[in-house]
Design a protein around this motif. Structure first.
Motif, short mmCIF file in Angstrom:
data_model
loop_
_atom_site.label_atom_id
_atom_site.label_comp_id
_atom_site.label_asym_id
_atom_site.label_seq_id
_atom_site.Cartn_x
_atom_site.Cartn_y
_atom_site.Cartn_z
N SER A 32 12.53 -0.54 -13.88
CA SER A 32 12.04 -0.85 -12.53
C SER A 32 10.74 -0.10 -12.26
O SER A 32 9.80 -0.66 -11.70
CB SER A 32 13.07 -0.48 -11.47
N LEU A 33 10.71 1.16 -12.65
CA LEU A 33 9.49 1.94 -12.47
C LEU A 33 8.34 1.30 -13.23
O LEU A 33 7.24 1.13 -12.70
CB LEU A 33 9.69 3.39 -12.92
N ARG A 34 8.59 0.94 -14.48
CA ARG A 34 7.55 0.34 -15.31
C ARG A 34 7.01 -0.94 -14.66
O ARG A 34 5.79 -1.14 -14.60
CB ARG A 34 8.12 0.02 -16.70
N ARG A 71 2.46 1.72 -3.44
CA ARG A 71 1.48 2.17 -4.42
C ARG A 71 1.21 3.67 -4.24
O ARG A 71 1.16 4.43 -5.21
CB ARG A 71 0.18 1.39 -4.29
N LEU A 72 1.01 4.11 -3.00
CA LEU A 72 0.76 5.53 -2.74
C LEU A 72 1.96 6.39 -3.16
O LEU A 72 1.79 7.46 -3.75
CB LEU A 72 0.46 5.75 -1.26
N LEU A 73 3.17 5.92 -2.87
CA LEU A 73 4.37 6.66 -3.24
C LEU A 73 4.50 6.77 -4.76
O LEU A 73 4.81 7.85 -5.29
CB LEU A 73 5.61 5.99 -2.65
N LEU A 74 4.26 5.69 -5.47
CA LEU A 74 4.33 5.71 -6.93
C LEU A 74 3.30 6.67 -7.50
O LEU A 74 3.59 7.47 -8.40
CB LEU A 74 4.12 4.31 -7.50
N HIS A 75 2.09 6.60 -6.99
CA HIS A 75 1.01 7.47 -7.46
C HIS A 75 1.38 8.94 -7.23
O HIS A 75 1.23 9.78 -8.12
CB HIS A 75 -0.29 7.11 -6.73
N LEU A 125 4.88 -0.03 -11.62
CA LEU A 125 3.60 0.53 -12.04
C LEU A 125 2.65 -0.57 -12.50
O LEU A 125 1.46 -0.55 -12.18
CB LEU A 125 3.80 1.57 -13.15
N ARG A 126 3.18 -1.53 -13.25
CA ARG A 126 2.35 -2.67 -13.68
C ARG A 126 1.85 -3.47 -12.48
O ARG A 126 0.68 -3.84 -12.41
CB ARG A 126 3.13 -3.57 -14.61
N ARG A 127 2.77 -3.74 -11.55
CA ARG A 127 2.44 -4.54 -10.37
C ARG A 127 1.31 -3.90 -9.56
O ARG A 127 0.47 -4.58 -8.98
CB ARG A 127 3.67 -4.72 -9.50
N ARG A 133 0.83 -1.21 0.00
CA ARG A 133 0.00 0.00 0.00
C ARG A 133 0.86 1.26 0.00
O ARG A 133 0.57 2.22 -0.71
CB ARG A 133 -0.93 0.02 1.22
N THR A 134 1.92 1.25 0.80
CA THR A 134 2.80 2.40 0.87
C THR A 134 3.50 2.62 -0.47
O THR A 134 3.59 3.76 -0.96
CB THR A 134 3.84 2.21 1.99
#
Length: 64
Positions: A51-53, A24-28, A56-58, A21-22
């Protein structure tokens, strides 16, 4: 420390998936801060574009 308080609330809400969750929030947040520019987002996070890609997919954030 607002970060500690935020993590404590997240842990209370999602005790078994705090890391996911953390992340995902950080990426967003990072994508929004960089206006969707993935090269700048990867640089901000200190990771490669590949790695970013993958992250983001995950986390189902790979929408263009």
């Amino acid at each position: 420390m607002p970060t500690v308080a935020t993590l404590s609330r997240l842990h209370a809400a999602y005790p078994t998936d705090l890391y996911g969750r953390t992340q995902r929030l950080l990426l967003h947040w990072a994508l929004a801060a960089c206006d969707g520019n993935r090269i700048r987002t990867a640089a901000m996070l200190g990771i490669g574009r590949g790695s970013l890609r993958a992250k983001l997919r995950r986390h189902d954030l790979d929408r263009r």
